[in-house]
Design an enzyme around this catalytic site. Structure first.
Site, mmCIF file in Angstrom:
data_model
loop_
_atom_site.group_PDB
_atom_site.id
_atom_site.type_symbol
_atom_site.label_atom_id
_atom_site.label_comp_id
_atom_site.label_asym_id
_atom_site.label_seq_id
_atom_site.Cartn_x
_atom_site.Cartn_y
_atom_site.Cartn_z
ATOM 1 N N ASN A 1 47.080 41.210 39.013
ATOM 2 C CA ASN A 1 45.737 41.303 38.432
ATOM 3 C C ASN A 1 44.741 41.762 39.503
ATOM 4 O O ASN A 1 44.490 41.044 40.470
ATOM 5 C CB ASN A 1 45.351 39.924 37.875
ATOM 6 C CG ASN A 1 44.000 39.917 37.189
ATOM 7 O OD1 ASN A 1 43.217 40.854 37.302
ATOM 8 N ND2 ASN A 1 43.708 38.837 36.485
ATOM 9 N N CYS B 1 36.729 41.397 35.095
ATOM 10 C CA CYS B 1 37.859 42.259 34.701
ATOM 11 C C CYS B 1 37.469 43.301 33.656
ATOM 12 O O CYS B 1 38.172 44.299 33.485
ATOM 13 C CB CYS B 1 39.011 41.413 34.167
ATOM 14 S SG CYS B 1 39.484 40.115 35.291
ATOM 15 N N HIS C 1 44.042 45.202 30.153
ATOM 16 C CA HIS C 1 43.896 44.512 31.436
ATOM 17 C C HIS C 1 45.227 43.839 31.770
ATOM 18 O O HIS C 1 45.895 43.307 30.890
ATOM 19 C CB HIS C 1 42.779 43.469 31.316
ATOM 20 C CG HIS C 1 42.604 42.656 32.553
ATOM 21 N ND1 HIS C 1 42.505 43.241 33.796
ATOM 22 C CD2 HIS C 1 42.521 41.313 32.747
ATOM 23 C CE1 HIS C 1 42.370 42.290 34.701
ATOM 24 N NE2 HIS C 1 42.385 41.116 34.106
#
Ligand code: UT7
Length: 326
Positions: A281, A112, A251
């Site tokens: 996500n 990520c 994020h």
């Protein structure tokens, strides 16, 4: 000469998977997903398409936004944990689809945190190796790593891609980056099977080891701590006050994580760009997609100080301090 982002682009596949769709697949509810994560729907890459197809669209938009010809791109670097295939790199496949030849192209992965790591790699290539312009692409088909029988992970993930053209520039835009990792946490978030340690076999498929495994609640706490630390590090070492930050691009793993980071840092949540409800996500793709949306929605303007911050498998965590130059 400095180094700066001069164009951004993003691409989300058309197919939507809503919380109500998931209610028909696993024992979950829209109410649980929204209150525990903030996610309402996510996008899914259609069958027959892969990370390079999403990355190509985002790249074309970033090149257009930068107002340059695609042949001005001198390197392509791609952050992905869901490449089209083991090899060749997704960056090379995007290069082919863009019709470019004879420039360096390679993948790297920091899960990520990938796009944030990518900013630092691109800055190094430009300021240290003589390149003038390059493309940083983050593209993920997280649906391909998702076990749609596991309610603790399948409600979280989605597909998408974002890209940025990074260029030498009179005014410096990529001011600083804080990058970190700690491999001792590898087993908190990982895909055990399918590559060299445990190649795909009947056993790995039967045990569903080709899908992502996650220890959510442990990660939750580390995420808040490490994202807060990353922001503090870049602010402190550049002597920037929190009040001077125009926007934080975090994020998008969980709305409660973003709220926890905002609280920890004592930065108003209104300064955080949030689009998790639409996409979930998307690993490395979250940050460049959010960055692109923030620019296109007028949330980021010339001269603004922007923080990006992420956390992910590895574990990795990172932040960029960026001055918006266009
Ligand atoms: O990309 C970066 C890496 N990923 C992350 O940073 C994710 C970090 N973690 C999280 O976002 C959260 O931990 C989750 C969203 C994954 C889980 O939320 P939580 O509040 O930590 O829930 P939990 O895992 O503690 O589970 C609470 C309950 C459990 O039931 P019991 O044992 O209390 O009866 C779970 O079985 O919620 C249950 N549960 C669900 N219930 C309905 C777990 N997933 C679901 C679900 N629907 N989808």
């Amino acid at each position: 000469m400095g180094v700066a982002i001069i164009g951004t682009g993003s691409y989300l596949p058309y197919l939507k998977l809503t919380n109500f769709d998931l209610e028909n697949m696993v024992d979950t509810s829209d109410e649980w997903i929204v209150t525990r994560t903030g996610i309402k729907e996510r996008r899914i890459c259609p069958k027959g398409k892969g990370a390079s197809d999403l990355g190509l669209e985002a790249s074309l938009m970033a090149i257009k936004d930068a107002g340059i010809k695609k042949d001005e791109i001198e390197f392509i670097i791609c952050a992905t944990i869901t490449p089209d295939m083991y090899f060749p790199s997704t960056a090379c496949i995007i290069q082919k689809k863009l019709g470019l030849e004879n420039i360096p192209s390679f993948d790297f992965q920091a899960a990520c945190s990938g796009f944030i790591y990518g900013m630092e790699i691109a800055k190094g290539l430009i300021s240290g190796c003589g390149y003038k312009k390059g493309l940083v692409v983050a593209t993920e088909c997280m649906s391909r790593l998702t076990d749609y029988t596991d309610r603790s992970t399948c409600v979280l993930l989605g597909d998408g891609a974002g890209a940025a053209v990074v260029s030498e520039n009179e005014e410096n835009g990529i001011i600083d980056s804080y990058l970190s990792s700690n491999g001792k946490y590898e087993n908190l978030l990982f895909t055990p099977g399918g590559v060299s340690l445990k190649p795909s076999s009947f056993e790995t498929i039967e045990k569903r080891e080709n899908f992502m495994k996650m220890e959510g609640s442990t990660l939750f706490k580390i995420a808040i701590y490490s994202m807060s630390e990353s922001v503090n590090k870049v602010l402190e070492r550049n002597k920037i006050k929190k009040e001077d930050i125009s926007i934080v691009i975090p994020h998008q793993a969980n709305l409660r994580i973003i709220a926890g980071v905002a609280k920890n840092l004592e930065i108003p949540i209104e300064k955080f760009f949030i689009n998790i409800e639409k996409y979930g996500n998307m690993s490395a793709a979250c940050i460049p997609i959010a960055l692109d949306e923030a620019v296109k929605n007028g949330r980021i303007k010339k001269g603004d100080l922007v923080i990006t911050v992420a956390f992910g498998a590895g574990l990795t965590w990172a932040a960029n301090l960026i001055r918006w130059v266009k």
